[in-house]
Design a protein around this motif. Structure first.
Motif, PDB file in Angstrom:
ATOM      1  N   ARG A  14      21.306  -5.253   5.965  1.00 13.71           N
ATOM      2  CA  ARG A  14      20.756  -4.255   6.892  1.00 13.71           C
ATOM      3  C   ARG A  14      19.842  -3.229   6.233  1.00 13.71           C
ATOM      4  O   ARG A  14      19.195  -2.446   6.925  1.00 13.71           O
ATOM      5  CB  ARG A  14      21.902  -3.522   7.599  1.00 13.71           C
ATOM      6  CG  ARG A  14      22.693  -4.399   8.540  1.00 13.71           C
ATOM      7  CD  ARG A  14      23.755  -3.635   9.351  1.00 13.71           C
ATOM      8  NE  ARG A  14      24.647  -2.831   8.535  1.00 13.71           N
ATOM      9  CZ  ARG A  14      24.599  -1.492   8.445  1.00 13.71           C
ATOM     10  NH1 ARG A  14      23.719  -0.802   9.124  1.00 13.71           N
ATOM     11  NH2 ARG A  14      25.455  -0.836   7.683  1.00 13.71           N
ATOM     12  N   TRP A  15      19.760  -3.184   4.908  1.00 12.72           N
ATOM     13  CA  TRP A  15      19.034  -2.128   4.191  1.00 12.72           C
ATOM     14  C   TRP A  15      17.625  -1.899   4.749  1.00 12.72           C
ATOM     15  O   TRP A  15      17.210  -0.762   4.965  1.00 12.72           O
ATOM     16  CB  TRP A  15      18.961  -2.452   2.694  1.00 12.72           C
ATOM     17  CG  TRP A  15      18.353  -1.339   1.898  1.00 12.72           C
ATOM     18  CD1 TRP A  15      17.052  -1.218   1.519  1.00 12.72           C
ATOM     19  CD2 TRP A  15      19.034  -0.180   1.404  1.00 12.72           C
ATOM     20  NE1 TRP A  15      16.869  -0.068   0.808  1.00 12.72           N
ATOM     21  CE2 TRP A  15      18.068   0.594   0.719  1.00 12.72           C
ATOM     22  CE3 TRP A  15      20.340   0.280   1.468  1.00 12.72           C
ATOM     23  CZ2 TRP A  15      18.388   1.808   0.107  1.00 12.72           C
ATOM     24  CZ3 TRP A  15      20.653   1.478   0.848  1.00 12.72           C
ATOM     25  CH2 TRP A  15      19.688   2.228   0.183  1.00 12.72           C
ATOM     26  N   GLY A  16      16.879  -2.936   4.989  1.00 15.58           N
ATOM     27  CA  GLY A  16      15.500  -2.806   5.467  1.00 15.58           C
ATOM     28  C   GLY A  16      15.381  -2.182   6.852  1.00 15.58           C
ATOM     29  O   GLY A  16      14.327  -1.666   7.206  1.00 15.58           O
ATOM     30  N   ARG A  17      16.458  -2.191   7.612  1.00 12.00           N
ATOM     31  CA  ARG A  17      16.446  -1.619   8.960  1.00 12.00           C
ATOM     32  C   ARG A  17      17.110  -0.244   9.019  1.00 12.00           C
ATOM     33  O   ARG A  17      17.132   0.375  10.077  1.00 12.00           O
ATOM     34  CB  ARG A  17      17.144  -2.568   9.933  1.00 12.00           C
ATOM     35  CG  ARG A  17      16.424  -3.906  10.078  1.00 12.00           C
ATOM     36  CD  ARG A  17      17.059  -4.809  11.119  1.00 12.00           C
ATOM     37  NE  ARG A  17      18.469  -5.070  10.924  1.00 12.00           N
ATOM     38  CZ  ARG A  17      18.992  -6.028  10.164  1.00 12.00           C
ATOM     39  NH1 ARG A  17      18.181  -6.816   9.468  1.00 12.00           N
ATOM     40  NH2 ARG A  17      20.288  -6.203  10.067  1.00 12.00           N
ATOM     41  N   MET A  18      17.644   0.224   7.901  1.00  8.74           N
ATOM     42  CA  MET A  18      18.322   1.530   7.878  1.00  8.74           C
ATOM     43  C   MET A  18      17.304   2.657   7.775  1.00  8.74           C
ATOM     44  O   MET A  18      16.262   2.506   7.145  1.00  8.74           O
ATOM     45  CB  MET A  18      19.244   1.627   6.656  1.00  8.74           C
ATOM     46  CG  MET A  18      20.438   0.752   6.689  1.00  8.74           C
ATOM     47  SD  MET A  18      21.392   1.030   5.166  1.00  8.74           S
ATOM     48  CE  MET A  18      22.662  -0.192   5.361  1.00  8.74           C
ATOM     49  N   ASP A  19      17.649   3.809   8.374  1.00  7.45           N
ATOM     50  CA  ASP A  19      16.827   4.994   8.155  1.00  7.45           C
ATOM     51  C   ASP A  19      17.295   5.660   6.854  1.00  7.45           C
ATOM     52  O   ASP A  19      18.292   5.252   6.244  1.00  7.45           O
ATOM     53  CB  ASP A  19      16.880   5.950   9.347  1.00  7.45           C
ATOM     54  CG  ASP A  19      18.269   6.510   9.643  1.00  7.45           C
ATOM     55  OD1 ASP A  19      19.144   6.504   8.749  1.00  7.45           O
ATOM     56  OD2 ASP A  19      18.479   6.970  10.776  1.00  7.45           O
ATOM     57  N   ASN A  20      16.570   6.660   6.410  1.00  4.51           N
ATOM     58  CA  ASN A  20      16.884   7.287   5.134  1.00  4.51           C
ATOM     59  C   ASN A  20      18.268   7.911   5.105  1.00  4.51           C
ATOM     60  O   ASN A  20      18.950   7.858   4.082  1.00  4.51           O
ATOM     61  CB  ASN A  20      15.817   8.323   4.770  1.00  4.51           C
ATOM     62  CG  ASN A  20      14.584   7.693   4.168  1.00  4.51           C
ATOM     63  OD1 ASN A  20      14.583   6.528   3.779  1.00  4.51           O
ATOM     64  ND2 ASN A  20      13.509   8.460   4.091  1.00  4.51           N
ATOM     65  N   ALA A  21      18.707   8.502   6.197  1.00  3.11           N
ATOM     66  CA  ALA A  21      20.035   9.115   6.230  1.00  3.11           C
ATOM     67  C   ALA A  21      21.121   8.056   6.010  1.00  3.11           C
ATOM     68  O   ALA A  21      22.065   8.278   5.237  1.00  3.11           O
ATOM     69  CB  ALA A  21      20.250   9.845   7.557  1.00  3.11           C
ATOM     70  N   GLU A  22      20.991   6.918   6.664  1.00  3.46           N
ATOM     71  CA  GLU A  22      21.974   5.858   6.494  1.00  3.46           C
ATOM     72  C   GLU A  22      21.913   5.301   5.073  1.00  3.46           C
ATOM     73  O   GLU A  22      22.952   5.017   4.456  1.00  3.46           O
ATOM     74  CB  GLU A  22      21.753   4.744   7.518  1.00  3.46           C
ATOM     75  CG  GLU A  22      22.886   3.734   7.534  1.00  3.46           C
ATOM     76  CD  GLU A  22      22.780   2.703   8.644  1.00  3.46           C
ATOM     77  OE1 GLU A  22      23.711   1.899   8.762  1.00  3.46           O
ATOM     78  OE2 GLU A  22      21.766   2.686   9.382  1.00  3.46           O
ATOM     79  N   ARG A  23      20.716   5.173   4.529  1.00  5.95           N
ATOM     80  CA  ARG A  23      20.572   4.682   3.153  1.00  5.95           C
ATOM     81  C   ARG A  23      21.255   5.624   2.164  1.00  5.95           C
ATOM     82  O   ARG A  23      21.925   5.181   1.238  1.00  5.95           O
ATOM     83  CB  ARG A  23      19.096   4.520   2.786  1.00  5.95           C
ATOM     84  CG  ARG A  23      18.448   3.339   3.459  1.00  5.95           C
ATOM     85  CD  ARG A  23      16.990   3.237   3.096  1.00  5.95           C
ATOM     86  NE  ARG A  23      16.400   2.050   3.708  1.00  5.95           N
ATOM     87  CZ  ARG A  23      15.201   1.593   3.423  1.00  5.95           C
ATOM     88  NH1 ARG A  23      14.423   2.221   2.552  1.00  5.95           N
ATOM     89  NH2 ARG A  23      14.736   0.515   4.015  1.00  5.95           N
ATOM     90  N   ARG A  24      21.085   6.926   2.369  1.00  3.63           N
ATOM     91  CA  ARG A  24      21.746   7.887   1.480  1.00  3.63           C
ATOM     92  C   ARG A  24      23.266   7.777   1.592  1.00  3.63           C
ATOM     93  O   ARG A  24      23.977   7.903   0.590  1.00  3.63           O
ATOM     94  CB  ARG A  24      21.284   9.306   1.796  1.00  3.63           C
ATOM     95  CG  ARG A  24      19.881   9.589   1.337  1.00  3.63           C
ATOM     96  CD  ARG A  24      19.482  11.052   1.527  1.00  3.63           C
ATOM     97  NE  ARG A  24      18.068  11.184   1.331  1.00  3.63           N
ATOM     98  CZ  ARG A  24      17.159  11.187   2.304  1.00  3.63           C
ATOM     99  NH1 ARG A  24      17.526  11.079   3.568  1.00  3.63           N
ATOM    100  NH2 ARG A  24      15.877  11.295   2.028  1.00  3.63           N
ATOM    101  N   GLY A  25      23.755   7.531   2.790  1.00  6.44           N
ATOM    102  CA  GLY A  25      25.185   7.327   2.973  1.00  6.44           C
ATOM    103  C   GLY A  25      25.679   6.109   2.226  1.00  6.44           C
ATOM    104  O   GLY A  25      26.745   6.128   1.591  1.00  6.44           O
ATOM    105  N   VAL A  26      24.916   5.038   2.266  1.00  3.35           N
ATOM    106  CA  VAL A  26      25.280   3.809   1.548  1.00  3.35           C
ATOM    107  C   VAL A  26      25.256   4.067   0.041  1.00  3.35           C
ATOM    108  O   VAL A  26      26.146   3.625  -0.691  1.00  3.35           O
ATOM    109  CB  VAL A  26      24.344   2.639   1.926  1.00  3.35           C
ATOM    110  CG1 VAL A  26      24.527   1.453   0.979  1.00  3.35           C
ATOM    111  CG2 VAL A  26      24.578   2.218   3.363  1.00  3.35           C
ATOM    112  N   LEU A  27      24.259   4.811  -0.438  1.00  3.24           N
ATOM    113  CA  LEU A  27      24.194   5.120  -1.867  1.00  3.24           C
ATOM    114  C   LEU A  27      25.421   5.915  -2.308  1.00  3.24           C
ATOM    115  O   LEU A  27      25.951   5.695  -3.404  1.00  3.24           O
ATOM    116  CB  LEU A  27      22.907   5.884  -2.198  1.00  3.24           C
ATOM    117  CG  LEU A  27      21.619   5.087  -2.076  1.00  3.24           C
ATOM    118  CD1 LEU A  27      20.412   5.989  -2.366  1.00  3.24           C
ATOM    119  CD2 LEU A  27      21.615   3.889  -3.002  1.00  3.24           C
TER     120      LEU A  27
END
Length: 65
Positions: A35-48
């Motif tokens: 899903r990474w390519g479809r995530m917004d930056n906020a969700e990406r930061r949460g995953v990180l």
């Protein structure tokens, strides 16, 4: 922090999933990788943040004593 620039993937090109479907290189789950390519930056930061927690829990990070 500039929200317009996409948060970079934590991929380190060591791509192999462990028994829990977590990549041994970047500590993302198979679903998070997909899903990474479809995530917004906020969700990406949460995953990180989750990746950091997983790495710490598995002993992959050295912590100051």
């Amino acid at each position: 922090m500039n929200d317009d620039k996409p948060v970079r993937s934590p991929c380190v090109h060591v791509c192999a999933l462990d028994e829990q479907d977590i990549c041994i290189g970047c500590q993302r789950t198979a679903d998070e990788i997909t899903r990474w390519g479809r995530m917004d930056n906020a969700e990406r930061r949460g995953v990180l943040q989750l990746c950091l927690e997983r790495a710490g829990a598995s002993g992959l990070l050295l912590t100051p004593s």
